[in-house]
Design a protein around this motif. Sequence first.
Motif, PDB file in Angstrom:
ATOM      1  N   LEU A 288     -55.666   6.316 -18.099  1.00 11.62           N
ATOM      2  CA  LEU A 288     -55.028   5.476 -17.393  1.00 11.62           C
ATOM      3  C   LEU A 288     -54.834   5.917 -16.164  1.00 11.62           C
ATOM      4  N   TRP A 289     -54.316   6.835 -15.869  1.00 12.04           N
ATOM      5  CA  TRP A 289     -54.146   7.599 -14.484  1.00 12.04           C
ATOM      6  C   TRP A 289     -55.359   7.604 -13.749  1.00 12.04           C
TER       7      TRP A 289
ATOM      8  N   VAL B  92     -53.764  -2.833 -11.368  1.00  9.76           N
ATOM      9  CA  VAL B  92     -55.006  -2.727 -11.712  1.00  9.76           C
ATOM     10  C   VAL B  92     -55.669  -4.009 -12.422  1.00  9.76           C
ATOM     11  N   ILE B  93     -54.779  -4.515 -13.326  1.00  9.34           N
ATOM     12  CA  ILE B  93     -55.064  -5.608 -14.037  1.00  9.34           C
ATOM     13  C   ILE B  93     -54.986  -6.808 -13.156  1.00  9.34           C
TER      14      ILE B  93
ATOM     15  N   ARG C 243     -58.800   5.667  -9.244  1.00  7.31           N
ATOM     16  CA  ARG C 243     -59.890   5.175  -8.797  1.00  7.31           C
ATOM     17  C   ARG C 243     -59.678   3.872  -8.159  1.00  7.31           C
ATOM     18  N   ALA C 244     -58.904   2.724  -8.762  1.00 11.61           N
ATOM     19  CA  ALA C 244     -58.820   1.540  -8.452  1.00 11.61           C
ATOM     20  C   ALA C 244     -58.079   1.477  -7.037  1.00 11.61           C
ATOM     21  N   GLU C 245     -57.023   2.415  -7.012  1.00 11.92           N
ATOM     22  CA  GLU C 245     -56.152   2.495  -5.700  1.00 11.92           C
ATOM     23  C   GLU C 245     -57.167   2.675  -4.658  1.00 11.92           C
TER      24      GLU C 245
ATOM     25  N   GLY D 286     -62.348  -2.239  -1.197  1.00  9.42           N
ATOM     26  CA  GLY D 286     -63.432  -2.402  -2.160  1.00  9.42           C
ATOM     27  C   GLY D 286     -62.618  -2.977  -3.184  1.00  9.42           C
ATOM     28  N   GLN D 287     -63.422  -3.119  -4.375  1.00  9.86           N
ATOM     29  CA  GLN D 287     -63.105  -3.643  -5.475  1.00  9.86           C
ATOM     30  C   GLN D 287     -62.262  -2.599  -6.529  1.00  9.86           C
ATOM     31  N   PRO D 288     -61.335  -2.918  -7.225  1.00 11.91           N
ATOM     32  CA  PRO D 288     -60.581  -2.074  -7.868  1.00 11.91           C
ATOM     33  C   PRO D 288     -61.444  -1.435  -8.871  1.00 11.91           C
TER      34      PRO D 288
END
Length: 170
Positions: free
Chosen positions: A149-150, A121-122, A155-157, A164-166
Amino acid sequence: MPKHIAFDFDKTLATYNKWEGHDVLGDAIYDMVVLARRHLDAGDAVYIFTARVSERDHSPADIAKAVGAIEDWCEDVFGQVLPITACKLTRFSAFYDDRAVQVIPNQGVTVESLLHRILNVIHHDVGQTTTAIGLVESVESAESIHAALWERCMRAEASLAAGGQPHAKA
């Protein structure tokens, strides 16, 4: 109340490259010895946890050799003999071991996998204004940090999988 802390012997407290015998031990690994000494200085009970004394794997004579050698090693390194066991005891609150894989309690998620997700994600979300520090400041406990964080990683994955964007809302 003192803690009960277990330190694996070979490759954690002492160097180990290959089996040379029950009473052939490696040199002290400085950083782990310092950590064990901190626990001792804090009044914690520190144990040597090693398969060298496993009754399933070794004869009584070989175990006696290993115990004697480890006791001498402890006396040289710590100035005292530490208890030695091959058993995981319920009183242990922590293990230091080169083979262990830490799992987040009651979540079924390894710390390593969570860290990989966070780093992903970072890596993909460098421009995001919400920093990890801001996230940590916005939650109250370790469990809620993990949950936040999870959720963010999921969501990012999902967003990355959809092309899309993370940081996009899933």
